[in-house]
Design a protein around this motif. Structure first.
Motif, PDB file in Angstrom:
ATOM      1  N   ASP A 122       0.869  -0.779   0.079  1.00 53.69           N
ATOM      2  CA  ASP A 122       0.343   0.144  -0.353  1.00 53.69           C
ATOM      3  C   ASP A 122       1.003   0.700  -0.029  1.00 53.69           C
ATOM      4  O   ASP A 122       1.812   1.496   1.316  1.00 53.69           O
ATOM      5  CB  ASP A 122      -1.591   0.374   1.630  1.00 53.69           C
ATOM      6  CG  ASP A 122      -1.866   1.184   1.106  1.00 53.69           C
ATOM      7  OD1 ASP A 122      -1.779   2.209   0.547  1.00 53.69           O
ATOM      8  OD2 ASP A 122      -2.925   0.801   2.185  1.00 53.69           O
ATOM      9  N   ASP A 123       1.062   1.966  -1.272  1.00 56.76           N
ATOM     10  CA  ASP A 123       1.730   3.274  -1.453  1.00 56.76           C
ATOM     11  C   ASP A 123       1.249   4.187   0.233  1.00 56.76           C
ATOM     12  O   ASP A 123       2.113   5.123   0.591  1.00 56.76           O
ATOM     13  CB  ASP A 123       1.778   3.832  -2.449  1.00 56.76           C
ATOM     14  CG  ASP A 123       2.635   3.144  -3.963  1.00 56.76           C
ATOM     15  OD1 ASP A 123       2.925   1.981  -3.442  1.00 56.76           O
ATOM     16  OD2 ASP A 123       1.560   3.072  -4.739  1.00 56.76           O
ATOM     17  N   ASP A 124      -0.237   4.456   0.172  1.00 57.64           N
ATOM     18  CA  ASP A 124      -0.394   5.167   1.065  1.00 57.64           C
ATOM     19  C   ASP A 124       0.394   5.601   2.695  1.00 57.64           C
ATOM     20  O   ASP A 124       0.616   6.181   3.331  1.00 57.64           O
ATOM     21  CB  ASP A 124      -1.842   5.397   0.900  1.00 57.64           C
ATOM     22  CG  ASP A 124      -2.587   6.085  -0.300  1.00 57.64           C
ATOM     23  OD1 ASP A 124      -1.707   6.355  -1.263  1.00 57.64           O
ATOM     24  OD2 ASP A 124      -3.155   5.427  -0.532  1.00 57.64           O
ATOM     25  N   TYR A 125       0.284   3.672   2.496  1.00 54.63           N
ATOM     26  CA  TYR A 125       0.615   3.611   4.639  1.00 54.63           C
ATOM     27  C   TYR A 125       2.168   4.179   4.382  1.00 54.63           C
ATOM     28  O   TYR A 125       2.398   3.164   5.487  1.00 54.63           O
ATOM     29  CB  TYR A 125      -0.435   2.055   4.798  1.00 54.63           C
ATOM     30  CG  TYR A 125      -1.961   2.571   5.598  1.00 54.63           C
ATOM     31  CD1 TYR A 125      -1.564   3.649   6.643  1.00 54.63           C
ATOM     32  CD2 TYR A 125      -2.382   2.095   4.310  1.00 54.63           C
ATOM     33  CE1 TYR A 125      -2.983   3.981   6.172  1.00 54.63           C
ATOM     34  CE2 TYR A 125      -4.159   2.503   4.664  1.00 54.63           C
ATOM     35  CZ  TYR A 125      -4.557   3.172   5.811  1.00 54.63           C
ATOM     36  OH  TYR A 125      -5.635   3.558   6.094  1.00 54.63           O
ATOM     37  N   GLU A 126       2.757   2.728   3.085  1.00 51.67           N
ATOM     38  CA  GLU A 126       4.051   2.976   3.067  1.00 51.67           C
ATOM     39  C   GLU A 126       4.452   1.257   3.564  1.00 51.67           C
ATOM     40  O   GLU A 126       5.620   1.221   3.881  1.00 51.67           O
ATOM     41  CB  GLU A 126       5.049   3.545   3.003  1.00 51.67           C
ATOM     42  CG  GLU A 126       4.957   5.272   2.701  1.00 51.67           C
ATOM     43  CD  GLU A 126       5.339   5.893   2.415  1.00 51.67           C
ATOM     44  OE1 GLU A 126       6.988   6.119   3.661  1.00 51.67           O
ATOM     45  OE2 GLU A 126       5.946   7.300   2.015  1.00 51.67           O
ATOM     46  N   CYS A 127       3.373   0.343   3.818  1.00 53.71           N
ATOM     47  CA  CYS A 127       4.236  -0.619   4.177  1.00 53.71           C
ATOM     48  C   CYS A 127       2.783  -2.254   3.543  1.00 53.71           C
ATOM     49  O   CYS A 127       1.849  -1.429   2.452  1.00 53.71           O
ATOM     50  CB  CYS A 127       3.379  -1.263   5.322  1.00 53.71           C
ATOM     51  SG  CYS A 127       1.554  -0.712   6.046  1.00 53.71           S
TER      52      CYS A 127
END
Length: 60
Positions: free
Chosen positions: A16-21
């Protein structure tokens, strides 16, 4: 044989690019989410083995 599930091999486990995980894309309920976060999510009913080479085999 262990019934443990490794989320890294699941189709529903993606970055998930938004959460970076990495996160599970399945809409888990509250109890399932606690198990997922704590790493105690064995025998996941949503587990589906990912197959990165499926498209390549079709092209052959």
């Amino acid at each position: 044989m262990s019934d443990a599930v490794n989320c890294e091999y699941c189709v529903n486990y993606s970055y998930d690019d938004d959460y970076e995980c990495y996160t599970c894309e399945v809409n888990l309920d509250e109890d399932e989410m606690v198990k997922f976060i704590t790493g105690n999510f064995n025998q996941c009913p949503y587990f589906k083995m990912g197959d990165e080479y499926r498209i390549v085999r079709k092209q052959m």
